[in-house]
Design an enzyme around this catalytic site. Structure first.
Site, PDB file in Angstrom:
ATOM      1  N   SER A 239       1.582   1.107   1.408  1.00  0.00           N
ATOM      2  CA  SER A 239       2.297  -0.393   1.600  1.00  0.00           C
ATOM      3  C   SER A 239       2.754  -1.354   0.171  1.00  0.00           C
ATOM      4  CB  SER A 239       0.648  -1.206   2.902  1.00  0.00           C
ATOM      5  OG  SER A 239       0.442  -1.868   1.647  1.00  0.00           O
ATOM      6  N   LYS A 240       3.469  -2.120   0.955  1.00  0.00           N
ATOM      7  CA  LYS A 240       4.463  -3.240  -0.077  1.00  0.00           C
ATOM      8  C   LYS A 240       3.164  -3.834  -1.346  1.00  0.00           C
ATOM      9  CE  LYS A 240       7.887  -4.755   2.629  1.00  0.00           C
ATOM     10  NZ  LYS A 240       8.575  -4.508   4.095  1.00  0.00           N
ATOM     11  N   ARG A 241       2.045  -3.642  -0.917  1.00  0.00           N
ATOM     12  CA  ARG A 241       1.225  -4.448  -1.624  1.00  0.00           C
ATOM     13  C   ARG A 241       1.049  -3.135  -3.020  1.00  0.00           C
ATOM     14  NH1 ARG A 241      -4.286  -3.159  -0.849  1.00  0.00           N
ATOM     15  NH2 ARG A 241      -3.598  -2.026   0.511  1.00  0.00           N
ATOM     16  N   HIS A 242       1.617  -1.632  -3.081  1.00  0.00           N
ATOM     17  CA  HIS A 242       1.534  -1.337  -3.779  1.00  0.00           C
ATOM     18  C   HIS A 242       2.432  -0.988  -4.431  1.00  0.00           C
ATOM     19  CE1 HIS A 242      -2.133   0.649  -0.993  1.00  0.00           C
ATOM     20  NE2 HIS A 242      -2.173   0.538  -2.472  1.00  0.00           N
ATOM     21  N   GLY A 243       3.526  -1.558  -4.119  1.00  0.00           N
ATOM     22  CA  GLY A 243       5.110  -1.616  -4.724  1.00  0.00           C
ATOM     23  C   GLY A 243       6.012  -1.721  -4.096  1.00  0.00           C
TER      24      GLY A 243
END
Ligand code: GLU
Length: 470
Positions: A239-243
């Site tokens: 997800s966006k948390r990972h980049g």
């Protein structure tokens, strides 16, 4: 054309997710390998989310990756009358029924089931309804079998079966008359004669419901291949948390489509220990059997490594086309003057890992004024170097052989005549021409800049030193 028909069926969410792109790629590869047909279908039944912009983001991502489709894009929003017709048929055949339960009633039943520790499931109150209340809003439910087993042999996961008892009487049409995904997907895959459905394994639990619908509608059931999700470094779903998760964000960060394709395919598919695959090799070697059962972890370092590989081995003329927007963004247009872009790229592609690095590295060739790095200038553009730079310029002015090899010969002859080593002149010429101490090989830089521009820059450096001493 063979009767192999594959499809990518994204719901517009505002961008093309790398996971979606990988699903598209697997379908595309198989279609291209088997001489089949690749279909693009936009699942835009959720009208609120399906803006034109959101659809364009998918098309743009597909085009950038070079995943061309043979049919479509088809839009589910254009097919509402078709779905309604199939709902009508199922109702007529008694394979579906109208359900008048209100959302509040259903919610109360759900809570009661949960409180009693039962799995919430529609209780079938409206299944046997006769004499339907006029004017009351209704949804249409599929009359799912209550017993037996629905099984399929997944091409990736192997045999999978579900007890029908666990499946609800699925809603196929909402009270506003719009159809729901599990229904539209079946109608479309059947009418578009899809032979194999390759999609994310987040859809596995939908598959038995869909198979029951195929059967009820009298359609042949396609084969299914459910591909494991892509995970982030902490093993949770990417997800966006990972980049960045949007394909186009990677283009903007300077990644090449071939690197992205190569990276995505290996994230869930393997062929021995090979890492690097051209598009042609992928088409030749791709098989559904090669898709792994376990989820791949997104590794940005590996993507960067592949990108560096493709920049290093890329055709400078093609890289030039892709680089142009990045240069324009930096206020540089090679068409306005300065060296041709492909030879500039040749001097830089060995070291650049992204198109951003390539663009930044190319800037010094096009700036009319060299921007000296303070520390580099303090060390290399000194009064001591003044006569050397000037003498070197004089030699260069009449030097014939302006190739990298010829310029190397010039440096050697110059050092011999001056009784100095390359370290006594190379670094100051480098700072004079590029402004910094790290740059492509100096012979290459001079060959690309050409004699006149090199002499002009040497002259500027000499003037700069003079300015410091006055
Ligand atoms: N539209 C669905 C999604 O984006 C895909 C449906 C499918 O592949 O069956 O998740």
């Amino acid at each position: 054309m063979s009767d192999i028909r594959l499809r990518f069926a994204p719901s517009p969410t505002g961008y093309l997710h790398v996971g979606g792109a990988r699903t598209a790629l697997f379908n595309w590869l198989l279609a291209r390998k088997l001489g089949g047909t690749f279909i693009l279908r936009i699942e835009d039944t959720d009208v609120a989310r399906s803006t034109e912009e959101s659809v364009n983001a998918i098309l743009e991502g597909m085009e950038w990756l070079g995943l061309d489709w043979d049919e479509g894009p088809f839009f589910q929003s254009d097919l509402f009358p078709v779905y309604r017709e199939y709902v009508r048929t199922l109702l007529e055949q008694g394979k579906a029924y109208r359900c008048y339960c209100s959302a509040e009633e259903l919610e109360a039943k759900r809570e009661a089931a949960l409180a009693e520790g039962r799995k919430p499931k529609y209780d079938g109150s409206c299944r046997g309804l006769s004499g339907e209340p006029a004017g009351k809003p209704f949804v249409v439910r599929f009359r799912a079998p209550q017993e037996g087993v629905t099984a399929f042999d997944d091409l990736v996961k192997g045999p999978i079966s579900f007890n029908n008892e666990e499946l609800d009487d699925l809603i196929i049409q909402r009270s506003d008359g719009t159809p729901i995904y599990n229904f539209t997907v079946v109608i479309d895959d059947a009418t578009m004669r899809i032979s194999t459905v390759i999609r994310g394994d987040d859809h596995i639990s939908n598959t038995p419901r869909q198979i029951l619908l195929y059967e009820a509608l009298g359609f042949p059931v396609p084969r299914f291949a459910h591909v494991p999700m892509i995970l982030g470094s902490d093993k949770s779903r990417l997800s966006k948390r990972h980049g960045a998760t949007s394909v186009m964000a990677y283009r903007d960060m300077g990644y090449l489509p071939e690197a992205m394709i190569n990276y995505l395919v290996r994230l869930g598919w393997s062929h021995g220990d090979d890492e690097i695959f051209s598009r042609e090799e992928l088409i030749e070697k791709f098989t559904v059997e090669g898709i792994g059962k376990s989820a791949g972890v997104f590794n940005p370092d590996k993507l960067l490594w592949l990108n560096a590989h493709y920049i290093k081995s890329g055709d400078p003329a093609r890289l030039a086309q892709l680089l142009l927007p990045f240069l324009l963004e930096r206020g540089v247009n090679p068409a306005d003057g300065g060296p041709e872009l492909p030879p500039v790229i040749t001097t830089l592609q060995e070291r650049a890992r992204t198109m951003l690095e390539l663009a930044d590295g190319a800037l010094f060739y096009y700036r009319s004024e060299v921007l000296y790095d303070d520390a580099a200038a303090a060390k290399q553009l000194t009064p001591l170097q003044f006569p050397l730079l000037r003498a070197f310029g004089e030699q260069l002015a009449t030097w014939e052989e302006m190739t990298p090899g010829g310029i190397e010969t010039l440096f050697k002859a110059f050092c011999a005549a001056q009784g100095i080593k390359m370290g006594g002149i190379g670094p100051s010429v480098r700072v004079a021409l590029c402004g910094v101490t790290t740059s492509p090989a100096i012979y290459d830089v001079i060959a690309v800049l050409g004699r006149d521009e090199t002499l002009r820059r040497l002259e500027c450096a000499v003037t700069f030193i003079k300015g410091k001493t006055e």
